[in-house]
Enzyme design. Structure first.
Site, mmCIF file in Angstrom:
data_model
loop_
_atom_site.group_PDB
_atom_site.id
_atom_site.type_symbol
_atom_site.label_atom_id
_atom_site.label_comp_id
_atom_site.label_asym_id
_atom_site.label_seq_id
_atom_site.Cartn_x
_atom_site.Cartn_y
_atom_site.Cartn_z
ATOM 1 N N GLN A 1 0.892 -1.247 -0.166
ATOM 2 C CA GLN A 1 0.029 -0.043 0.030
ATOM 3 C C GLN A 1 1.089 1.304 -0.042
ATOM 4 O OE1 GLN A 1 -3.246 0.690 -0.280
ATOM 5 N NE2 GLN A 1 -2.722 2.895 -0.077
ATOM 6 N N GLN B 1 0.024 4.525 -1.059
ATOM 7 C CA GLN B 1 -0.539 5.941 -0.770
ATOM 8 C C GLN B 1 -0.679 6.121 0.798
ATOM 9 O OE1 GLN B 1 -4.490 6.925 -2.004
ATOM 10 N NE2 GLN B 1 -4.457 8.977 -1.593
ATOM 11 N N TYR C 1 -7.259 -1.096 3.465
ATOM 12 C CA TYR C 1 -8.434 -0.291 2.871
ATOM 13 C C TYR C 1 -9.489 -1.085 1.966
ATOM 14 C CZ TYR C 1 -5.120 3.613 3.748
ATOM 15 O OH TYR C 1 -4.474 4.485 4.331
ATOM 16 N N GLY C 2 -10.462 -0.578 1.515
ATOM 17 C CA GLY C 2 -11.485 -0.778 0.940
ATOM 18 C C GLY C 2 -10.881 -1.056 -0.519
ATOM 19 N N GLY C 3 -10.320 -0.335 -0.983
ATOM 20 C CA GLY C 3 -9.685 -0.308 -2.322
ATOM 21 C C GLY C 3 -8.475 0.886 -2.620
ATOM 22 N N MET C 4 -7.632 0.425 -3.530
ATOM 23 C CA MET C 4 -6.560 1.384 -3.965
ATOM 24 C C MET C 4 -6.341 1.262 -5.322
ATOM 25 S SD MET C 4 -4.521 3.615 -2.811
ATOM 26 C CE MET C 4 -3.517 4.418 -4.273
ATOM 27 N N GLU D 1 -12.729 3.146 -7.448
ATOM 28 C CA GLU D 1 -11.416 3.070 -7.611
ATOM 29 C C GLU D 1 -11.162 3.167 -9.343
ATOM 30 O OE1 GLU D 1 -9.879 3.201 -5.378
ATOM 31 O OE2 GLU D 1 -11.116 2.505 -3.822
ATOM 32 N N HIS E 1 -10.964 6.916 -10.088
ATOM 33 C CA HIS E 1 -9.523 7.390 -9.979
ATOM 34 C C HIS E 1 -8.519 7.435 -11.047
ATOM 35 C CE1 HIS E 1 -9.328 8.295 -5.752
ATOM 36 N NE2 HIS E 1 -9.695 7.553 -5.325
ATOM 37 N N GLU F 1 -10.253 12.486 -3.864
ATOM 38 C CA GLU F 1 -11.208 11.934 -3.469
ATOM 39 C C GLU F 1 -12.474 12.280 -3.507
ATOM 40 O OE1 GLU F 1 -10.476 8.744 -2.728
ATOM 41 O OE2 GLU F 1 -8.261 8.908 -2.665
ATOM 42 N N TYR G 1 -14.193 13.298 1.176
ATOM 43 C CA TYR G 1 -14.807 12.489 -0.106
ATOM 44 C C TYR G 1 -16.242 13.287 -0.134
ATOM 45 C CZ TYR G 1 -11.529 8.586 0.537
ATOM 46 O OH TYR G 1 -10.385 7.813 0.670
HETATM 47 N N1 BES Z 1 -6.999 6.332 -2.441
HETATM 48 C C1 BES Z 1 -8.104 5.665 -1.638
HETATM 49 C C2 BES Z 1 -7.238 4.933 -0.519
HETATM 50 C C3 BES Z 1 -6.447 5.955 0.474
HETATM 51 C C4 BES Z 1 -6.690 7.118 0.937
HETATM 52 C C5 BES Z 1 -5.282 5.320 0.776
HETATM 53 C C6 BES Z 1 -5.932 7.723 1.493
HETATM 54 C C7 BES Z 1 -4.491 6.344 1.626
HETATM 55 C C8 BES Z 1 -4.820 7.124 1.918
HETATM 56 C C9 BES Z 1 -9.309 4.805 -2.057
HETATM 57 O O1 BES Z 1 -9.567 5.119 -3.398
HETATM 58 C C10 BES Z 1 -10.410 4.847 -1.309
HETATM 59 O O2 BES Z 1 -10.957 6.073 -1.276
HETATM 60 N N2 BES Z 1 -10.984 3.884 -0.878
HETATM 61 C C11 BES Z 1 -12.233 3.613 0.164
HETATM 62 C C12 BES Z 1 -13.095 3.125 -0.689
HETATM 63 C C13 BES Z 1 -14.153 4.242 -1.273
HETATM 64 C C14 BES Z 1 -15.384 3.627 -2.006
HETATM 65 C C15 BES Z 1 -14.592 5.275 -0.516
HETATM 66 C C16 BES Z 1 -11.723 2.743 1.242
HETATM 67 O O3 BES Z 1 -10.722 2.336 1.227
HETATM 68 O O4 BES Z 1 -12.554 2.561 1.868
HETATM 69 ZN ZN ZN Z 2 -10.462 7.014 -3.355
#
Ligand code: BES
Ligand code: ZN
Length: 635
Positions: free
Chosen positions: A165, A167, A297-300, A326, A329, A348, A413
C-alpha cells in the site's frame, strides 16, 4: 548513514541551486516540473525532494522478494533530470538499508542519509556530479508499505503472500525515490519470487515469467505513462486470473476466483460508462486483484491493477460502488493528481462524485440517489462532529491540518462530491459534464491544486457570468468550513420508507422483517444509521433475531450492527466482533470497533485489549498504526 568527504563539497556547490538561484543556468530543454509545482500551495511538506532542481523521471527496479526474511532487496536505477550544473539529488526513504550508490559504470557516488522524521522518513542526498543515472543497491527490512502474510492468513492456506500500500507516503519504505504526488515518474520492474507464487504490479506485464531453474521466477512490468510515485504497487501469492471483458479481468487466489468474478461481472460496463462520461480510459488494461482480508483499505486505485478488499464481496453486487470509485480514480487521481495531500479532495472528492455517476449509469437513479444520500448524511455527521466552523471542514487544508493517510472522509470525500453535485445542479448536467471532461483532458498527467481547479472552472465554465459566479459560492465551498447555503440537498424520496420505519421504531421497538428483507443494502445501512444510539439488551436481541444481523454476509451491514451493539455493551455481539476483527484488517472497520470498545468502561477496554493482543500481528502497518493510537487512548 555514510558520509564521504567529497559530499560536503558537492552539497556546498549545489547550494546556489538549492536556494532557488536559477539565474546562472538556462532551463534544460525538457520542462523540469509542471510549473504549478513552484506555487506555494503545491509545495509538499511530506517529501524531502526538490523537484524544481533535480527530479527523478524514471525508476527501474530489480528486486527479489525474500519470504523467509520478509524483505525485498536489490537495486534501483534512477534517471534524473536536473538543472545544468546541479550536482546533487534528494530522494525520500524510510527504513531502507542502502549498501551502495553508484553511477551506471559502477563507480561509487557519495551519499548521506539524514535523520528520520516520523511520517516522513529520511532524506537521501546523493552527490551525482554531472551524472544523470544512479544505481542504488539496498534492502527494505521492515517496510511500512509491505505486508508479508503467512499462509494461514490466505484463503488457500498453503502459500505466503505479499501486498503493498503506497498512498500516501509509504512507498519510500521499499523504493528509494522522490515520493511526492506532484512528481511523476515512468517505471519498469523485474521482480524475482519463489516459483509457486505469481507477482502482479500496477503496470503492464512485459512478457511471460522466466524460471531460473533454481526454484525462482522473474516477472517483468512496465509503466510507460508518468505516474505519481504512490501508485507503484505489488502483490505476490498463489494467484489465478479470470478474464471479465476485453480489457478487464480479476486476479485472486484460486478458491476466491468464482466469487470475485461474479461480484465484478459489471466491470467492463463500468469502464465503458466512465469513458462515456469523462473521456478515454488511458491506461490500457483495467485489471483488479482481490486481496486477502488484511488489506488495510477498501480499495486502492493502483493504475491498471486496482487493489480490492475481499470484504466488498456481498454476493449481490451491492457494494460495487467501491469498484466504480477505484476505476474513477483512473481520471481523478491517477491522470490529474493532487499536488500534495492537503488537496486530497481533488483526488477523493472528485472521484466520489464520479463514482456516483457511474453507479447511476449502471444501476439507475434509485441506487445512485440512495448512495448519494448516505454520503450526504456522512458529511453531515462529520460537520457535526468537527463543528461546522472548524477550519478542518474546508476542502482545501493547510498542510498542518491535513492527515495524508485519510483525513476526515466525510469532508474530503462527501463534501467534495457534494460540491460538484451542487455545481452540476446549478449549471446543468450537460454543461458540467463537458467542463469536467475537459478538466481531465487539459490536466492529464499533471498535478493539480484547489487554486487551479477554481481557476479552470472560472475560465471554462463560469466564463465571466457574474450572476452565475455569485450563485456558485466557489470559494466558500473550497476554502471555508461548513456547508455553503447553496448545497443541493439529497432526494427526500431516497429513503422515505426506511426513515418512516426508523421513526416508527421509537414507538414499536420493532422493524418488520418482511419489509427489511425487501430493502436494498443502502436502505438497510440507512436503517442501522437511523436507529436510536442507545438501546437495551432485549431490544438489541430482538433486532438481531428479526433481521439476522449477526449472520449478515454483507460486511457493511455486519460492521454497522457490531458498532451499534458494542456501543450498547451487548455481550452476545462480542464473539462475533472478535471473529470479525481476527479475519478483517480493513481499517475503516477495525478502528471504529476498537474505538467503541475503548470508549466504554473497564468492560470494553478489557475486551479490546484481549482481542487486539491476538489480532494485531495480522494487520497491515496502516491499521496497526491507527489502532495503536486508539489503544493508547489517543485515537
Ligand atoms: N485512495 C483511496 C485509499 C487511500 C486514501 C489510501 C488515503 C491512503 C490514503 C481509495 O481510493 C479509497 O478511497 N478507498 C475507500 C473506498 C471508497 C469506496 C470510499 C476505502 O478504502 O474505503
Ligand atoms: Zn478514493
Amino acid at each position: 548513514m555514510r558520509l564521504l568527504a567529497p559530499l560536503t563539497l558537492l552539497l556546498a556547490l549545489a547550494c546556489s541551486a538549492c536556494s532557488g538561484g536559477s539565474s546562472d543556468a538556462p532551463e534544460a530543454a525538457a520542462p523540469m516540473i509542471s510549473p504549478i509545482l513552484t506555487s506555494k500551495d503545491a509545495q509538499d511538506p511530506w517529501s524531502y525532494a526538490k523537484p524544481a532542481i533535480a527530479r527523478v523521471t524514471h525508476v527501474a527496479l530489480d528486486l527479489d522478494l525474500n519470504f523467509d526474511k520478509k524483505q525485498v532487496g536489490g537495486k534501483v536505477t534512477l534517471d534524473v533530470l536536473a538543472k545544468p550544473g546541479v550536482e546533487t539529488v534528494i530522494l525520500d526513504s524510510d527504513g531502507l538499508v542502502i549498501s551502495s550508490v553508484t553511477d551506471e559504470a559502477g563507480k561509487a557516488l557519495p551519499f548521506k542519509v539524514g535523520p528520520t522524521v516520523a511520517g516522513k522518513g529520511a532524506p537521501v542526498t546523493i552527490g551525482m556530479g554531472a551524472r544523470r543515472k544512479i544505481v542504488i543497491t539496498y534492502s527494505a527490512p521492515d517496510a511500512a508499505a509491505l505486508q508479508w502474510l503467512n499462509p494461514e492468513q490466505t484463503a488457500g492456506g498453503k502459500q505466503p503472500y505479499l501486498l503493498s500500500q503506497g498512498q500516501p507516503t509509504l512507498n519510500r519504505s521499499w523504493i528509494p525515490t522522490q515520493d511526492s504526488p506532484g512528481i511523476r515518474q515512468t517505471w519498469e520492474a523485474r521482480i524475482t519470487a519463489p516459483e509457486a507464487l505469481t507477482v502482479v504490479m500496477s503496470g503492464l506485464s512485459a512478457g511471460k515469467p522466466e524460471a531460473d531453474g533454481a526454484g525462482r521466477r522473474a516477472f517483468s512490468f512496465t509503466m510507460d505513462k508518468p505516474v505519481a510515485p504512490y501508485l507503484v504497487a505489488i502483490a505476490a501469492g498463489d494467484l489465478a486470473f479470470r478474464k471479465l471483458g476485453p480489457r478487464t479481468g480479476v486476479w485472486t487466489e484460486p478458491s476466491m476466483l468464482d466469487a470475485a468474478a461474479a461480484e465484478l461481472v459489471d466491470t467492463e460496463s463500468m469502464v465503458d460508462a466512465a469513458e462515456a462520461l469523462y473521456g478515454p480510459y488511458r491506461w490500457g488494461r483495467y485489471d483488479m486483484i482481490v486481496l486477502p482480508p488484511s488489506f488495510p483499505y477498501g480499495g486502492m486505485e493502483n493504475p491498471t491493477m486496482t487493489f480490492l478488499t475481499p470484504t466488498f464481496i456481498a454476493g449481490d453486487r451491492s457494494l460495487t460502488g467501491l469498484v466504480a470509485h477505484e476505476l474513477a480514480h483512473s481520471w481523478s487521481g491517477n491522470l490529474v493528481t493532487n499536488a500534495n495531500w492537503a488537496d486530497s479532495w481533488i483526488n477523493e472528492g472528485v472521484t466520489s462524485y464520479f463514482e456516483n455517476r457511474i453507479i447511476e449509469k449502471l444501476y439507475g437513479q434509485k441506487r445512485a440517489s440512495q448512495e448519494a444520500a448516505l454520503a450526504f448524511a456522512q458529511m453531515e455527521d462529520a460537520l457535526k462532529e468537527e463543528g461546522a466552523a472548524n477550519p478542518i471542514t474546508a476542502l482545501h487544508l493547510r498542510p498542518t491540518q491535513a492527515a495524508p493517510d485519510g483525513g476526515n472522509s466525510g469532508i474530503i470525500y462527501d463534501k467534495g462530491a457534494q460540491f460538484l453535485r451542487t455545481v452540476e445542479h446549478i449549471v446543468g448536467r450537460e454543461k458540467f459534464d463537458t467542463w469536467l471532461r475537459s478538466w481531465f483532458d487539459r490536466h492529464a498527467f499533471q498535478p493539480a491544486t484547489s487554486a487551479m481547479f477554481l481557476a479552470d472552472l472560472r475560465e471554462n465554465l463560469v466564463k465571466g457570468d457574474a450572476a452565475l459566479e455569485k450563485k456558485l459560492l466557489l470559494d466558500d465551498w473550497v476554502y471555508k468550513p461548513g456547508l455553503p447555503g447553496n448545497a443541493v440537498l439529497p432526494d427526500p424520496a431516497a429513503f422515505a420508507e426506511v426513515d418512516a420505519a426508523a421513526a416508527a421504531y421509537a414507538r414499536t421497538k420493532r422493524v418488520d422483517p418482511t419489509a427489511y428483507s425487501g430493502w436494498t443494502t443502502a436502505e438497510r445501512m440507512r436503517l442501522l444509521a437511523k436507529l436510536p444510539r442507545t438501546m437495551g439488551t432485549a431490544d438489541l436481541a430482538a433486532l438481531d433475531k428479526d433481521l439476522g444481523l449477526s449472520q449478515s454476509g454483507n460486511n457493511e451491514i455486519l460492521f454497522a450492527w457490531l458498532e451499534l451493539a458494542l456501543q450498547n455493551r451487548y455481550d452476545p455481539a462480542v464473539p462475533v466482533a472478535e471473529k470479525f476483527l481476527a479475519h478483517v484488517g480493513r481499517r475503516k472497520f477495525v478502528a471504529p470497533l476498537f474505538k467503541e470498545l475503548m470508549a466504554q468502561d473497564a468492560w470494553g477496554r478489557a475486551i479490546a485489549k484481549q482481542i487486539y493482543a491476538k489480532t494485531r500481528p495480522g494487520y497491515h502497518s496502516v491499521t496497526q498504526g491507527t489502532v495503536d493510537k486508539i489503544m493508547a487512548g489517543g485515537g
